[in-house]
Design a protein around this motif. Structure first.
Motif: not given
Length: 424
Positions: A326-352
């Protein structure tokens, strides 16, 4: 009707023409260096998988593991929203879209790693792995299971590993060509760049491969990972990253911040290494200004805190990851790196949640701008570009639907592209 007044001027047409001629070079330079947004989809993340861990079903496996984590640790919309602090009115829509995304397209950008995540191997082993990676990518493209973007991260162009990095790149690209050609979503990542000359060398490698295989000039483009201090500030005190973009001669697609290498280079202790550290913010601010208007996009780094173990620990890791995304999105960084399958739910939750929570207000401001009806905020063309760009990114990632946006704004996708300054 009164008589039309004559407008008096002092400067002659010749003066205006001389001014135009004197600025012709600047006009051309602005057009070359600052073409604006490329008008294509930007993935919301890059998933990092060591080359020896890659299988044909890696993306699907990541999605299944992410769904299993949701079922185990936040089985319904209310539970998931409570963990992350998502507002009640967004809980249902966000949860439903996250699950749908994990079922349909869990990984948007897959990076097969031959660098730190893979490490040094015997040459024959890395040769085989590079060829196998190309075979798996080609097969996925052929059967329709490929992620929208996919490619490799080679070893860097520093002396110690240069030949190995170049060879892996060559083996991978050659195998793809022999299997039928390069995929449309091909992405190449050059890590640990310190000098603009290394970027220029990568551009020459791309050019030589294109010539050798009869590809159109510029077909091969690449990302630069910004993970050394020299990539941000050179020995002469100037911003190196801007020179790197120029050295690539139009081949750079994006700049990716490397959280842990950069933090360590700055002397930041392991416990304090984070996307949110002031050292990280400084580097990313320099990257952002250097890339602005060039068409080169930005990606934040990753967190190494994995959501594994008992539920309380998973929830803590989810909250951290969600907050950082969420912090990255607010700072106009619209992409990031995910290192584990467990990061996917929170990646998409924050983005959506980010794109949905202000949907109606954003749409209303843009509709008012187009209609010149004023509204509560007096927006300018630059803000209209930002508003339409925000809606386009929401559409691209699945946070919002085209019908929703059209209903709220009266605008089509082509209208949004035009307002955002995209080629469409």
């Amino acid at each position: 009707m009164g008589q039309q007044r004559t407008v008096a001027t002092t400067l002659t047409r010749a003066v205006t023409e001389r001014i135009g001629a004197s600025l012709a070079g600047v006009d051309a330079e602005l057009a070359r260096r600052y073409p604006g947004d490329p008008g294509t989809r930007q993935p919301v993340h890059t998933v990092y998988v060591p080359a020896d861990a890659l299988t044909a079903d890696t993306p699907r496996s990541w999605g299944d593991q992410a769904l299993a984590a949701l079922d185990a640790h936040a089985p319904d919309a209310g539970a998931f929203a409570a963990v992350l602090g998502i507002p009640d009115d967004l809980a249902g829509p966000v949860h439903a879209r996250v699950r749908a995304k994990l079922e349909r397209e869990p990984v948007e950008d897959l990076r097969i790693d031959f660098e730190d995540g893979y490490g040094p191997r015997p040459d024959d082993e890395e040769d085989a792995a590079a060829g196998r990676a190309a075979e798996l990518v080609a097969r996925a493209c052929a059967d329709g299971t490929a992620t929208p973007y996919v490619g490799i991260r080679m070893k860097c162009l520093e002396a110690a590993v240069r030949e190995r990095g170049v060879r892996t790149l060559d083996v991978f690209l050659t195998a793809l060509m022999d299997a039928g050609g390069l995929p449309g979503g091909l992405v190449l990542t050059l890590p640990k760049v310190s000098y603009a000359e290394q970027v220029a060398a990568m551009a020459r490698l791309a050019e030589e491969f294109e010539k050798a295989r009869g590809l159109e000039s510029g077909r091969l483009r690449f990302e630069i990972q910004i993970e050394t201090t020299q990539a941000v500030l050179g020995a002469d005190g100037r911003a190196t990253v801007a020179r790197m973009i120029d050295a690539a001669e139009g081949r750079v697609t994006s700049l990716h911040y490397g959280t842990f290498d950069y933090s360590a280079a700055c002397g930041v202790g392991a416990a304090q290494q984070s996307l949110a550290h002031p050292a990280a913010d400084h580097a990313k601010a320099v990257m952002q200004v250097a890339a602005a208007g060039t068409g080169v996009r930005l990606s934040d780094g990753s967190t190494n805190v994995l959501p594994v173990g008992p539920t309380p620990r998973v929830h803590d890791a989810w909250r951290l990851h969600h907050r950082l995304v969420r912090r990255s999105l607010e700072r106009a960084y619209y992409q990031g790196w995910d290192m584990h399958p467990g990061h996917l739910p929170t990646r998409y939750a924050a983005v959506y949640a980010f794109y949905r929570e202000g949907l109606e207000a954003t749409a209303a401001r843009l509709a008012a701008y187009v209609a010149r009806s004023g509204g509560e905020v007096l927006d300018e063309p630059a803000t209209a570009r930002a508003l339409s760009g925000h809606l386009l990114r929401g559409l691209d990632c699945g946070a919002v639907d085209a019908a929703e946006v059209a209903g709220l704004t009266g605008l089509s996708r082509a209208d949004l592209d035009r307002l955002a300054g995209r080629a469409g």
